[in-house]
Design a protein around this motif. Structure first.
Motif, PDB file in Angstrom:
ATOM      1  N   GLN A 167       0.843  -1.207   0.000  1.00 22.87           N
ATOM      2  CA  GLN A 167       0.000   0.000   0.000  1.00 22.87           C
ATOM      3  C   GLN A 167       0.875   1.253   0.000  1.00 22.87           C
ATOM      4  OE1 GLN A 167      -2.313  -0.675   3.550  1.00 22.87           O
ATOM      5  NE2 GLN A 167      -4.097  -1.386   2.387  1.00 22.87           N
ATOM      6  N   CYS A 168       1.927   1.223   0.774  1.00 20.76           N
ATOM      7  CA  CYS A 168       2.852   2.350   0.856  1.00 20.76           C
ATOM      8  C   CYS A 168       3.514   2.600  -0.499  1.00 20.76           C
ATOM      9  CB  CYS A 168       3.906   2.068   1.929  1.00 20.76           C
ATOM     10  SG  CYS A 168       5.088   3.408   2.172  1.00 20.76           S
ATOM     11  N   ILE A 169       4.005   1.542  -1.126  1.00 21.59           N
ATOM     12  CA  ILE A 169       4.665   1.660  -2.433  1.00 21.59           C
ATOM     13  C   ILE A 169       3.694   2.191  -3.483  1.00 21.59           C
ATOM     14  CG2 ILE A 169       5.712   0.323  -4.309  1.00 21.59           C
ATOM     15  CD1 ILE A 169       6.969  -1.449  -2.058  1.00 21.59           C
ATOM     16  N   THR A 170       2.467   1.717  -3.457  1.00 22.16           N
ATOM     17  CA  THR A 170       1.452   2.203  -4.393  1.00 22.16           C
ATOM     18  C   THR A 170       1.218   3.698  -4.200  1.00 22.16           C
ATOM     19  OG1 THR A 170       0.386   0.045  -4.519  1.00 22.16           O
ATOM     20  CG2 THR A 170      -0.957   1.943  -5.128  1.00 22.16           C
ATOM     21  N   TYR A 171       1.134   4.140  -2.947  1.00 21.34           N
ATOM     22  CA  TYR A 171       0.947   5.561  -2.661  1.00 21.34           C
ATOM     23  C   TYR A 171       2.128   6.370  -3.199  1.00 21.34           C
ATOM     24  CZ  TYR A 171       0.071   9.926  -0.243  1.00 21.34           C
ATOM     25  OH  TYR A 171      -0.158  11.255   0.024  1.00 21.34           O
ATOM     26  N   VAL A 172       3.352   5.892  -2.966  1.00 18.61           N
ATOM     27  CA  VAL A 172       4.540   6.585  -3.456  1.00 18.61           C
ATOM     28  C   VAL A 172       4.495   6.680  -4.978  1.00 18.61           C
ATOM     29  CG1 VAL A 172       7.055   6.462  -3.688  1.00 18.61           C
ATOM     30  CG2 VAL A 172       5.986   6.030  -1.469  1.00 18.61           C
ATOM     31  N   ASP A 173       4.172   5.589  -5.646  1.00 22.40           N
ATOM     32  CA  ASP A 173       4.091   5.589  -7.111  1.00 22.40           C
ATOM     33  C   ASP A 173       3.089   6.626  -7.621  1.00 22.40           C
ATOM     34  OD1 ASP A 173       6.000   3.600  -7.346  1.00 22.40           O
ATOM     35  OD2 ASP A 173       4.546   1.984  -7.632  1.00 22.40           O
ATOM     36  N   LYS A 174       1.935   6.709  -6.978  1.00 20.57           N
ATOM     37  CA  LYS A 174       0.874   7.619  -7.428  1.00 20.57           C
ATOM     38  C   LYS A 174       1.143   9.080  -7.071  1.00 20.57           C
ATOM     39  CE  LYS A 174      -2.905   4.296  -7.441  1.00 20.57           C
ATOM     40  NZ  LYS A 174      -4.180   3.908  -6.834  1.00 20.57           N
ATOM     41  N   ASN A 175       1.979   9.307  -6.067  1.00 20.09           N
ATOM     42  CA  ASN A 175       2.192  10.663  -5.549  1.00 20.09           C
ATOM     43  C   ASN A 175       3.659  11.086  -5.578  1.00 20.09           C
ATOM     44  OD1 ASN A 175      -0.625  11.384  -4.363  1.00 20.09           O
ATOM     45  ND2 ASN A 175      -0.222   9.285  -3.715  1.00 20.09           N
ATOM     46  N   LEU A 176       4.423  10.501  -6.471  1.00 18.47           N
ATOM     47  CA  LEU A 176       5.873  10.699  -6.495  1.00 18.47           C
ATOM     48  C   LEU A 176       6.266  12.173  -6.623  1.00 18.47           C
ATOM     49  CD1 LEU A 176       8.673   9.464  -6.438  1.00 18.47           C
ATOM     50  CD2 LEU A 176       8.502   9.123  -8.906  1.00 18.47           C
ATOM     51  N   GLU A 177       5.704  12.878  -7.563  1.00 18.57           N
ATOM     52  CA  GLU A 177       6.100  14.279  -7.771  1.00 18.57           C
ATOM     53  C   GLU A 177       5.758  15.143  -6.561  1.00 18.57           C
ATOM     54  OE1 GLU A 177       8.143  15.396 -10.095  1.00 18.57           O
ATOM     55  OE2 GLU A 177       8.215  13.300 -10.716  1.00 18.57           O
ATOM     56  N   GLY A 178       4.600  14.922  -5.963  1.00 20.54           N
ATOM     57  CA  GLY A 178       4.217  15.678  -4.773  1.00 20.54           C
ATOM     58  C   GLY A 178       5.133  15.393  -3.593  1.00 20.54           C
ATOM     59  N   LEU A 179       5.527  14.148  -3.431  1.00 22.11           N
ATOM     60  CA  LEU A 179       6.451  13.778  -2.353  1.00 22.11           C
ATOM     61  C   LEU A 179       7.811  14.431  -2.571  1.00 22.11           C
ATOM     62  CD1 LEU A 179       5.512  10.014  -2.018  1.00 22.11           C
ATOM     63  CD2 LEU A 179       5.094  11.794  -0.309  1.00 22.11           C
ATOM     64  N   LYS A 180       8.276  14.439  -3.814  1.00 22.05           N
ATOM     65  CA  LYS A 180       9.560  15.084  -4.123  1.00 22.05           C
ATOM     66  C   LYS A 180       9.495  16.583  -3.837  1.00 22.05           C
ATOM     67  CE  LYS A 180      11.426  12.954  -8.133  1.00 22.05           C
ATOM     68  NZ  LYS A 180      11.305  12.629  -9.512  1.00 22.05           N
ATOM     69  N   GLN A 181       8.402  17.218  -4.224  1.00 20.68           N
ATOM     70  CA  GLN A 181       8.243  18.650  -3.982  1.00 20.68           C
ATOM     71  C   GLN A 181       8.203  18.947  -2.484  1.00 20.68           C
ATOM     72  OE1 GLN A 181       4.764  19.857  -6.135  1.00 20.68           O
ATOM     73  NE2 GLN A 181       5.765  19.670  -8.124  1.00 20.68           N
ATOM     74  N   PHE A 182       7.505  18.107  -1.738  1.00 14.61           N
ATOM     75  CA  PHE A 182       7.428  18.284  -0.287  1.00 14.61           C
ATOM     76  C   PHE A 182       8.822  18.211   0.335  1.00 14.61           C
ATOM     77  CE2 PHE A 182       7.064  16.494   4.000  1.00 14.61           C
ATOM     78  CZ  PHE A 182       6.240  17.439   4.597  1.00 14.61           C
ATOM     79  N   ALA A 183       9.591  17.197  -0.036  1.00 13.06           N
ATOM     80  CA  ALA A 183      10.938  17.036   0.515  1.00 13.06           C
ATOM     81  C   ALA A 183      11.837  18.196   0.114  1.00 13.06           C
ATOM     82  CB  ALA A 183      11.538  15.712   0.059  1.00 13.06           C
ATOM     83  N   LYS A 184      11.733  18.613  -1.133  1.00 10.16           N
ATOM     84  CA  LYS A 184      12.553  19.727  -1.624  1.00 10.16           C
ATOM     85  C   LYS A 184      12.205  21.027  -0.893  1.00 10.16           C
ATOM     86  CE  LYS A 184      15.495  21.414  -4.655  1.00 10.16           C
ATOM     87  NZ  LYS A 184      16.885  21.412  -4.353  1.00 10.16           N
TER      88      LYS A 184
END
Length: 79
Positions: free
Chosen positions: A42-59
Motif C-alpha cells: 500500500q505504501c509503495i502504491t501511494y509513493v508511485d501515485k504521488n511521487l512528484e508531490g512527495l519530491k516537492q514536499f521534501a525539496k
C-alpha cells in the motif's frame, strides 16, 4: 500494530556539508490527516501515485538539496 511510513532521503552535492546534518524527512501527514499504511505494498502504491508531490514536499524542507536520493517505505510499530 505494525505500520509503514514514508521516509525521503535527499542528495546534497556539497562535499563540505557536515555528515551529521539531517538529510531526510518522514512523511507523517497528508492533507491534515495521518499518513501510514497497513502493508508495504500500500505504501509503495501511494509513493508511485504521488511521487512528484512527495519530491516537492521534501525539496521544500531541504531547498539546498540537489535531488531526492531515495524514498523508503519504513516499518514502524505503533504503540
Amino acid at each position: 500494530m505494525k505500520i509503514f511510513i514514508i521516509a525521503i532521503v535527499m542528495f546534497f552535492a556539497d562535499i563540505d556539508r557536515p555528515s551529521w546534518l539531517n538529510d531526510s524527512i518522514e512523511i507523517k501527514t497528508a492533507n491534515g490527516k495521518p499518513l501510514f499504511f497497513k502493508t508495504k505494498e500500500q505504501c509503495i502504491t501511494y509513493v508511485d501515485k504521488n511521487l512528484e508531490g512527495l519530491k516537492q514536499f521534501a525539496k521544500s524542507h531541504y531547498p539546498s538539496a540537489l535531488a531526492v536520493k531515495t524514498i523508503y517505505c519504513v516499518e514502524r510499530f505503533d504503540s
